[in-house]
Design a protein around this motif. Sequence first.
Motif, mmCIF file in Angstrom:
data_model
loop_
_atom_site.group_PDB
_atom_site.id
_atom_site.type_symbol
_atom_site.label_atom_id
_atom_site.label_comp_id
_atom_site.label_asym_id
_atom_site.label_seq_id
_atom_site.Cartn_x
_atom_site.Cartn_y
_atom_site.Cartn_z
ATOM 1 N N UNK A 85 0.831 -1.202 0.000
ATOM 2 C CA UNK A 85 0.000 0.000 0.000
ATOM 3 C C UNK A 85 0.867 1.254 0.000
ATOM 4 N N UNK A 86 1.914 1.246 0.791
ATOM 5 C CA UNK A 86 2.818 2.402 0.829
ATOM 6 C C UNK A 86 3.499 2.592 -0.520
ATOM 7 N N UNK A 87 3.920 1.505 -1.164
ATOM 8 C CA UNK A 87 4.563 1.609 -2.475
ATOM 9 C C UNK A 87 3.589 2.139 -3.522
ATOM 10 N N UNK A 94 3.920 10.227 -7.004
ATOM 11 C CA UNK A 94 4.964 10.645 -7.935
ATOM 12 C C UNK A 94 4.419 10.822 -9.343
ATOM 13 N N UNK A 95 3.468 9.981 -9.749
ATOM 14 C CA UNK A 95 2.905 10.076 -11.093
ATOM 15 C C UNK A 95 2.030 11.312 -11.249
ATOM 16 N N UNK A 96 1.425 11.762 -10.156
ATOM 17 C CA UNK A 96 0.539 12.921 -10.256
ATOM 18 C C UNK A 96 1.275 14.230 -10.008
ATOM 19 N N UNK A 97 2.577 14.165 -9.833
ATOM 20 C CA UNK A 97 3.359 15.378 -9.589
ATOM 21 C C UNK A 97 3.361 16.237 -10.846
ATOM 22 N N UNK A 98 3.408 17.561 -10.690
ATOM 23 C CA UNK A 98 3.451 18.439 -11.867
ATOM 24 C C UNK A 98 4.676 18.126 -12.715
ATOM 25 N N UNK A 99 4.481 18.149 -14.019
ATOM 26 C CA UNK A 99 5.589 17.876 -14.928
ATOM 27 C C UNK A 99 5.775 16.399 -15.197
ATOM 28 N N UNK A 100 4.991 15.551 -14.549
ATOM 29 C CA UNK A 100 5.117 14.117 -14.778
ATOM 30 C C UNK A 100 4.422 13.764 -16.078
#
Length: 139
Positions: A85-87, A94-100
Amino acid sequence: MSDTDKDKDDSASGTGAGALEARLAESLKTERDNLAPDVRERLGAMRREAVKLAEEAAEANAPASILRRWFGALPLAATATAGLTAALALGVWLASAPGAGPAPLPAISEAEAAVMQDLELLEELEFLAWLEEESAGAG
């Protein structure tokens, strides 16, 4: 003359630190041999207990035993589920971070696109010509 040479000379003459250690060791061995059997047994038991306690303390402070204490109460399935769950949460974050995501393709004009198609066609024609020469040379 170095310190080790001086110690060798002192121990050979019986007046240095080496000779003192040898005399002390001999004296302790003599005293140990002269102890009453019950005293010798009690000292042996005390030594064994001290060694056992030292080993237990070393084992208790080992990293594996610390992890066992932390996670020993949790069943393996719960620990695995929490880790996955943590992973997953980290991956989504990380995937929803801006610039991704993929970078946008550069805009090209129709003329540039036509030139690129012509170059691809030229490369294909060159490959076919080469292939024909190879098959003619092999036959």
